[in-house]
Motif scaffolding. Structure first.
Motif, PDB file in Angstrom:
ATOM      1  N   ARG A   1     -14.864  -0.102   1.369  1.00  0.00           N
ATOM      2  CA  ARG A   1     -15.384   1.257   1.529  1.00  0.00           C
ATOM      3  C   ARG A   1     -14.556   1.906   2.630  1.00  0.00           C
ATOM      4  NH1 ARG A   1     -17.691  -0.601  -2.233  1.00  0.00           N
ATOM      5  NH2 ARG A   1     -19.949  -0.697  -2.656  1.00  0.00           N
ATOM      6  N   ILE A   2     -14.378   3.205   2.561  1.00  0.00           N
ATOM      7  CA  ILE A   2     -13.578   3.887   3.579  1.00  0.00           C
ATOM      8  C   ILE A   2     -14.305   5.139   4.026  1.00  0.00           C
ATOM      9  CG2 ILE A   2     -12.210   5.152   1.840  1.00  0.00           C
ATOM     10  CD1 ILE A   2      -9.814   4.783   3.812  1.00  0.00           C
ATOM     11  N   ALA A   3     -14.269   5.405   5.336  1.00  0.00           N
ATOM     12  CA  ALA A   3     -14.982   6.557   5.880  1.00  0.00           C
ATOM     13  C   ALA A   3     -14.403   6.926   7.225  1.00  0.00           C
ATOM     14  CB  ALA A   3     -16.469   6.239   6.032  1.00  0.00           C
ATOM     15  N   ALA A   4     -14.676   8.154   7.637  1.00  0.00           N
ATOM     16  CA  ALA A   4     -14.328   8.583   8.994  1.00  0.00           C
ATOM     17  C   ALA A   4     -15.292   7.919   9.970  1.00  0.00           C
ATOM     18  CB  ALA A   4     -14.406  10.094   9.109  1.00  0.00           C
ATOM     19  N   LEU A   5     -14.816   7.618  11.158  1.00  0.00           N
ATOM     20  CA  LEU A   5     -15.651   6.960  12.153  1.00  0.00           C
ATOM     21  C   LEU A   5     -16.908   7.781  12.446  1.00  0.00           C
ATOM     22  CD1 LEU A   5     -15.266   4.285  13.698  1.00  0.00           C
ATOM     23  CD2 LEU A   5     -14.435   5.615  15.632  1.00  0.00           C
ATOM     24  N   GLY A   6     -16.754   9.116  12.433  1.00  0.00           N
ATOM     25  CA  GLY A   6     -17.881   9.994  12.727  1.00  0.00           C
ATOM     26  C   GLY A   6     -18.985   9.960  11.691  1.00  0.00           C
TER      27      GLY A   6
ATOM     28  N   ALA B   1      -3.810   8.369  11.186  1.00  0.00           N
ATOM     29  CA  ALA B   1      -4.735   7.240  11.155  1.00  0.00           C
ATOM     30  C   ALA B   1      -5.481   7.193   9.826  1.00  0.00           C
ATOM     31  CB  ALA B   1      -5.722   7.337  12.319  1.00  0.00           C
ATOM     32  N   GLU B   2      -5.846   8.351   9.301  1.00  0.00           N
ATOM     33  CA  GLU B   2      -6.539   8.395   8.016  1.00  0.00           C
ATOM     34  C   GLU B   2      -5.641   7.872   6.896  1.00  0.00           C
ATOM     35  OE1 GLU B   2      -8.928  11.538   5.107  1.00  0.00           O
ATOM     36  OE2 GLU B   2      -8.046  12.227   7.008  1.00  0.00           O
ATOM     37  N   ALA B   3      -4.376   8.264   6.900  1.00  0.00           N
ATOM     38  CA  ALA B   3      -3.439   7.807   5.876  1.00  0.00           C
ATOM     39  C   ALA B   3      -3.262   6.284   5.952  1.00  0.00           C
ATOM     40  CB  ALA B   3      -2.096   8.512   6.035  1.00  0.00           C
ATOM     41  N   LEU B   4      -3.144   5.743   7.171  1.00  0.00           N
ATOM     42  CA  LEU B   4      -2.994   4.296   7.327  1.00  0.00           C
ATOM     43  C   LEU B   4      -4.271   3.559   6.927  1.00  0.00           C
ATOM     44  CD1 LEU B   4      -1.013   4.171  10.689  1.00  0.00           C
ATOM     45  CD2 LEU B   4      -0.173   3.499   8.429  1.00  0.00           C
ATOM     46  N   ALA B   5      -5.413   4.193   7.139  1.00  0.00           N
ATOM     47  CA  ALA B   5      -6.671   3.580   6.713  1.00  0.00           C
ATOM     48  C   ALA B   5      -6.718   3.463   5.189  1.00  0.00           C
ATOM     49  CB  ALA B   5      -7.851   4.396   7.233  1.00  0.00           C
ATOM     50  N   HIS B   6      -6.245   4.505   4.509  1.00  0.00           N
ATOM     51  CA  HIS B   6      -6.218   4.452   3.048  1.00  0.00           C
ATOM     52  C   HIS B   6      -5.234   3.387   2.560  1.00  0.00           C
ATOM     53  CE1 HIS B   6      -8.898   7.675   1.684  1.00  0.00           C
ATOM     54  NE2 HIS B   6      -8.564   8.324   2.791  1.00  0.00           N
ATOM     55  N   GLN B   7      -4.084   3.253   3.243  1.00  0.00           N
ATOM     56  CA  GLN B   7      -3.144   2.194   2.877  1.00  0.00           C
ATOM     57  C   GLN B   7      -3.761   0.815   3.113  1.00  0.00           C
ATOM     58  OE1 GLN B   7       0.358   4.019   5.171  1.00  0.00           O
ATOM     59  NE2 GLN B   7       1.409   2.964   3.500  1.00  0.00           N
ATOM     60  N   THR B   8      -4.509   0.699   4.215  1.00  0.00           N
ATOM     61  CA  THR B   8      -5.183  -0.560   4.525  1.00  0.00           C
ATOM     62  C   THR B   8      -6.188  -0.912   3.439  1.00  0.00           C
ATOM     63  OG1 THR B   8      -4.913  -0.282   6.922  1.00  0.00           O
ATOM     64  CG2 THR B   8      -6.732  -1.684   6.177  1.00  0.00           C
ATOM     65  N   ALA B   9      -7.011   0.067   3.049  1.00  0.00           N
ATOM     66  CA  ALA B   9      -8.015  -0.173   2.016  1.00  0.00           C
ATOM     67  C   ALA B   9      -7.367  -0.558   0.694  1.00  0.00           C
ATOM     68  CB  ALA B   9      -8.888   1.069   1.845  1.00  0.00           C
ATOM     69  N   GLU B  10      -6.259   0.096   0.359  1.00  0.00           N
ATOM     70  CA  GLU B  10      -5.574  -0.212  -0.896  1.00  0.00           C
ATOM     71  C   GLU B  10      -5.000  -1.632  -0.860  1.00  0.00           C
ATOM     72  OE1 GLU B  10      -4.239  -0.102  -4.650  1.00  0.00           O
ATOM     73  OE2 GLU B  10      -5.629   1.289  -3.665  1.00  0.00           O
ATOM     74  N   ALA B  11      -4.461  -2.048   0.285  1.00  0.00           N
ATOM     75  CA  ALA B  11      -3.939  -3.410   0.402  1.00  0.00           C
ATOM     76  C   ALA B  11      -5.052  -4.435   0.225  1.00  0.00           C
ATOM     77  CB  ALA B  11      -3.260  -3.591   1.760  1.00  0.00           C
ATOM     78  N   LEU B  12      -6.218  -4.166   0.795  1.00  0.00           N
ATOM     79  CA  LEU B  12      -7.350  -5.077   0.643  1.00  0.00           C
ATOM     80  C   LEU B  12      -7.807  -5.146  -0.809  1.00  0.00           C
ATOM     81  CD1 LEU B  12      -9.408  -4.063   3.819  1.00  0.00           C
ATOM     82  CD2 LEU B  12      -8.065  -6.147   3.495  1.00  0.00           C
ATOM     83  N   ARG B  13      -7.824  -3.994  -1.475  1.00  0.00           N
ATOM     84  CA  ARG B  13      -8.220  -3.981  -2.893  1.00  0.00           C
ATOM     85  C   ARG B  13      -7.225  -4.768  -3.732  1.00  0.00           C
ATOM     86  NH1 ARG B  13      -8.853   1.867  -1.956  1.00  0.00           N
ATOM     87  NH2 ARG B  13     -11.020   2.256  -1.340  1.00  0.00           N
ATOM     88  N   GLN B  14      -5.923  -4.613  -3.429  1.00  0.00           N
ATOM     89  CA  GLN B  14      -4.914  -5.383  -4.155  1.00  0.00           C
ATOM     90  C   GLN B  14      -5.128  -6.883  -3.955  1.00  0.00           C
ATOM     91  OE1 GLN B  14      -0.874  -4.173  -3.329  1.00  0.00           O
ATOM     92  NE2 GLN B  14      -1.371  -2.008  -3.521  1.00  0.00           N
TER      93      GLN B  14
ATOM     94  N   ASN C   1     -21.113  -9.763   0.397  1.00  0.00           N
ATOM     95  CA  ASN C   1     -20.750 -10.375   1.685  1.00  0.00           C
ATOM     96  C   ASN C   1     -19.243 -10.423   1.894  1.00  0.00           C
ATOM     97  OD1 ASN C   1     -20.041 -12.351  -0.123  1.00  0.00           O
ATOM     98  ND2 ASN C   1     -21.411 -13.930   0.709  1.00  0.00           N
ATOM     99  N   ARG C   2     -18.459  -9.880   0.933  1.00  0.00           N
ATOM    100  CA  ARG C   2     -17.011  -9.813   1.073  1.00  0.00           C
ATOM    101  C   ARG C   2     -16.533  -8.375   1.290  1.00  0.00           C
ATOM    102  NH1 ARG C   2     -14.135 -10.979  -3.281  1.00  0.00           N
ATOM    103  NH2 ARG C   2     -12.407 -12.016  -2.191  1.00  0.00           N
ATOM    104  N   THR C   3     -17.441  -7.408   1.239  1.00  0.00           N
ATOM    105  CA  THR C   3     -17.046  -6.003   1.362  1.00  0.00           C
ATOM    106  C   THR C   3     -16.566  -5.704   2.777  1.00  0.00           C
ATOM    107  OG1 THR C   3     -18.690  -5.378  -0.304  1.00  0.00           O
ATOM    108  CG2 THR C   3     -17.794  -3.617   1.089  1.00  0.00           C
ATOM    109  N   ILE C   4     -15.451  -4.984   2.857  1.00  0.00           N
ATOM    110  CA  ILE C   4     -14.891  -4.586   4.149  1.00  0.00           C
ATOM    111  C   ILE C   4     -14.956  -3.070   4.274  1.00  0.00           C
ATOM    112  CG2 ILE C   4     -12.810  -4.525   5.571  1.00  0.00           C
ATOM    113  CD1 ILE C   4     -12.008  -7.181   4.508  1.00  0.00           C
ATOM    114  N   LEU C   5     -15.503  -2.612   5.372  1.00  0.00           N
ATOM    115  CA  LEU C   5     -15.547  -1.184   5.678  1.00  0.00           C
ATOM    116  C   LEU C   5     -14.307  -0.818   6.488  1.00  0.00           C
ATOM    117  CD1 LEU C   5     -16.912   1.588   5.871  1.00  0.00           C
ATOM    118  CD2 LEU C   5     -18.243   0.719   7.799  1.00  0.00           C
ATOM    119  N   VAL C   6     -13.536   0.152   6.010  1.00  0.00           N
ATOM    120  CA  VAL C   6     -12.348   0.632   6.715  1.00  0.00           C
ATOM    121  C   VAL C   6     -12.666   2.016   7.260  1.00  0.00           C
ATOM    122  CG1 VAL C   6      -9.899   1.164   6.567  1.00  0.00           C
ATOM    123  CG2 VAL C   6     -10.855  -0.672   5.154  1.00  0.00           C
ATOM    124  N   ALA C   7     -12.630   2.163   8.571  1.00  0.00           N
ATOM    125  CA  ALA C   7     -12.963   3.439   9.211  1.00  0.00           C
ATOM    126  C   ALA C   7     -11.740   3.988   9.924  1.00  0.00           C
ATOM    127  CB  ALA C   7     -14.111   3.255  10.200  1.00  0.00           C
ATOM    128  N   HIS C   8     -11.661   5.311  10.025  1.00  0.00           N
ATOM    129  CA  HIS C   8     -10.521   5.932  10.697  1.00  0.00           C
ATOM    130  C   HIS C   8     -10.995   7.001  11.673  1.00  0.00           C
ATOM    131  CE1 HIS C   8     -10.992   9.419   7.953  1.00  0.00           C
ATOM    132  NE2 HIS C   8     -11.121   8.516   6.992  1.00  0.00           N
TER     133      HIS C   8
END
Length: 461
Positions: free
Chosen positions: A83-88, A64-77, A50-57
């Motif tokens: 989880r990270i994925a393309a919007l499609g 946008a993809e690079a910033l999504a990966h930075q976002t996911a890494e900040a959340l992990r820190q 219930n704490r998992t965050i999905l980051v989509a780009h």
């Protein structure tokens, strides 16, 4: 000079070798991308909490993809599973399994989605209904270029669609013009709030100026809540500091006087330039283990009057005032009064007196911040309506959203008269409660119309 047959053969071999190397590189890149996409699909289907965050780009050029990966890494820190994925790659049943969604979306052409998001738009965004994504919390980082007429068009469309489907914003949409560093820091600021970690490193350190802490006053001695301070900071000598009501002060806190510079914190400015100083309203926050908050600890305890404070002014155009004299309904709680105070100062200076303030705190005896000044405006007719709500002074714990419902007829009249509504303060509880109250008063479509017309503006945290 003509080449010999041997030289021509060598040149041809070199060209063929270069072409083969290029093909090999392209093949490896494609294979790597397919492997990443397949891994993303497997990750999306893996068990979540219930704490998992999905980051989509939704990315056209990769930014946008690079910033999504930075976002996911900040959340992990910050200790949050991601989880990270393309919007499609997403579908409606999958979105319904996740508690939280962060989207980094670029806009392509005339407000169009990137090619990678076309399938998402064609299949998912045709879905409507206030319960389609009920229970999903979300936020959008919209990338765009203000030189184009449909600035951040796709990010805005995503935000509207998610709201229409019943999803709840974690915080208001952040728009970055040409990847503006200040907007990205604002996004990072919210990531820090999500993780509960104030020490997440800045992706890019702000360019600060040396302001001076000239005055610090405790406003709520004896309060049931944490200490709250009024701070006055003056600009460097010879600096003509300019900002607008609604703007933000980015502060560079330190771990001690003269110590190491830490990740920035943001505070609503509660003054206007004619005051000659930046005023802040800061509550001293404490972690569960008793440690002081990163920014509030620096401003309210470690730094002393006379010390230099690293400060940068950041525009916050989403919270600027309308130019005309339309009615203004200002709603806030706690230190959210800071931003509302600046708006009122600017309105009064402009001769616009159709103002209504609804402010909430704990006890009138201890937590009525800037009471003399605000009641003075009310008595002088510069503030047409003033409602101060103190939750601990009533047996039923009344809050600003409850008062809105009680005043629903007057609220509806003000909206019909063209009023804009500004909300400043805590996202949890207050801002969500105000959203729900306004929906009850003017309806889902009425609130959507206010948002579309930029008549509903928030600075919440």
């Amino acid at each position: 000079m003509s080449l010999s047959p041997t030289h021509r053969l060598l040149c041809a071999c070199c060209l063929i070798a270069a072409w083969l190397l290029l093909c090999l590189w392209a093949w490896r890149q494609t294979r790597q991308r397919h492997a990443q996409q397949n891994q993303a699909v497997r990750d999306l289907a893996a068990p979540i909490t219930n704490r998992t965050i999905l980051v989509a780009h939704a990315s056209q050029t990769g930014q946008a993809e690079a910033l999504a990966h930075q976002t996911a890494e900040a959340l992990r820190q910050g200790g949050l599973p991601t989880r990270i994925a393309a919007l499609g790659q997403l579908n409606l049943p999958l979105l319904r399994t996740y508690p939280s969604l962060l989207i980094v979306a670029s806009t392509y052409g005339e407000g169009d989605p990137p090619d990678s998001a076309a399938a998402f738009v064609d299949t998912l965004m045709t879905t409507r209904g206030a319960d389609a994504l009920e229970g999903l919390n979300y936020a959008v980082l919209a990338l765009g270029d203000s030189e184009y007429p449909h600035f951040c068009g796709f990010g805005r469309e995503l935000d509207t669609w998610l709201r229409d489907c019943g999803a709840t914003p974690l915080f208001d949409r952040v728009e970055a013009d040409n990847a503006d560093s200040a907007a990205l820091r604002h996004w990072q600021h919210h990531l820090g709030l999500l993780t509960g970690r104030s020490n997440l490193p800045d992706w890019e350190t702000p360019s600060y100026r040396p302001w001076r802490l000239t005055q610090r006053t405790l406003l709520n001695p004896g309060s049931q809540g944490d200490p709250c301070f009024h701070l006055i900071l003056t600009p460097p000598d010879g600096t003509d500091a300019l900002w607008q009501a609604g703007d933000i002060a980015e502060i560079g806190p330190r771990d001690a006087r003269g110590g190491t510079l830490l990740p920035h914190r943001e505070y609503s400015i509660s003054s206007v330039p004619t005051d000659g100083a930046v005023h802040l309203l800061v509550r001293q926050m404490h972690h569960d283990d008793g440690r002081l908050g990163l920014g509030s600890g620096w401003l309210t305890y470690l730094a002393q009057p006379g010390d230099v404070i690293d400060l940068r002014l950041r525009t916050n155009s989403n919270f600027h005032l309308p130019a005309d004299d339309r009615p203004l309904l200002l709603i806030g709680n706690g230190t959210g009064l800071a931003g509302l105070r600046a708006l009122l100062k600017a309105r009064i200076a402009a001769g616009h007196h159709r103002n209504w303030l609804i402010f909430g705190e704990r006890n009138a005896a201890h937590d009525w911040f800037h009471r003399e000044e605000i009641e003075g405006w009310s008595n002088a007719g510069k503030l047409q309506h003033l409602d101060a709500i103190f939750s601990r002074d009533t047996p039923s714990r009344k809050y600003v959203q409850h008062h809105l419902l009680e005043a629903s007829g007057a609220v509806r009249d003000w909206v019909q008269a063209g009023a804009s509504i500004y909300v400043c303060g805590s996202l949890q509880g207050m801002a969500q409660g105000v959203d729900e109250a306004l929906t009850d008063i003017i309806g889902v479509q009425g609130l959507a119309t206010l948002r579309h017309d930029n008549r509903y503006r928030r600075d919440v945290y």
